[in-house]
Write an enzyme that holds these catalytic residues in place. Sequence first.
Site, PDB file in Angstrom:
ATOM      1  N   HIS A  78     -18.666   4.761 -14.004  1.00  0.00           N
ATOM      2  CA  HIS A  78     -19.489   4.667 -15.239  1.00  0.00           C
ATOM      3  C   HIS A  78     -18.944   5.117 -16.369  1.00  0.00           C
ATOM      4  CE1 HIS A  78     -22.996   2.892 -18.055  1.00  0.00           C
ATOM      5  NE2 HIS A  78     -22.859   4.150 -18.261  1.00  0.00           N
ATOM      6  N   GLN A  80     -15.368   6.460 -17.268  1.00  0.00           N
ATOM      7  CA  GLN A  80     -14.632   5.024 -17.352  1.00  0.00           C
ATOM      8  C   GLN A  80     -14.491   3.965 -18.151  1.00  0.00           C
ATOM      9  OE1 GLN A  80     -11.141   7.559 -17.375  1.00  0.00           O
ATOM     10  NE2 GLN A  80     -12.657   9.221 -16.406  1.00  0.00           N
ATOM     11  N   ASP A  81     -15.482   3.178 -17.069  1.00  0.00           N
ATOM     12  CA  ASP A  81     -16.114   1.917 -17.459  1.00  0.00           C
ATOM     13  C   ASP A  81     -16.216   1.521 -18.889  1.00  0.00           C
ATOM     14  OD1 ASP A  81     -15.804  -1.327 -17.252  1.00  0.00           O
ATOM     15  OD2 ASP A  81     -18.491  -0.629 -17.189  1.00  0.00           O
ATOM     16  N   HIS A  82     -16.503   2.420 -19.459  1.00  0.00           N
ATOM     17  CA  HIS A  82     -17.614   2.464 -20.930  1.00  0.00           C
ATOM     18  C   HIS A  82     -16.389   2.571 -21.800  1.00  0.00           C
ATOM     19  CE1 HIS A  82     -21.868   2.119 -21.956  1.00  0.00           C
ATOM     20  NE2 HIS A  82     -22.162   2.825 -20.467  1.00  0.00           N
TER      21      HIS A  82
END
Length: 104
Positions: A78, A80-82
């Site tokens: 999550h 890393q996605d942000h």
Amino acid sequence: MNREESQIVTIEIVAYSGDARSKLLTALNKAKDGEFDKAYELVEEANELILKAHQVQTDLITADANGEDVNVDVLMVHGQDHLMTCILLKDLTKHLIELYKKGV
């Protein structure tokens, strides 16, 4: 690195990225209103936050490369996605500000 340490580091990435995202969206609104200097200032502030998040990410990668056990869990994914989407938003924001400036 234990699970708790990993989560704390991941939350840093989410927090820096989230703050940067907010600044970038505000920058877009400022550009839409013709406040280009403020928009550019917010993009720069967001970039500084992104760099901080990126440094935390680099530290994680370095720890992993050095053989440390880095807990990869859903929270880290999550985070890393942000960071990734925030970097994309920064690039798009720069282009959109220029379009607003041209009156497109």
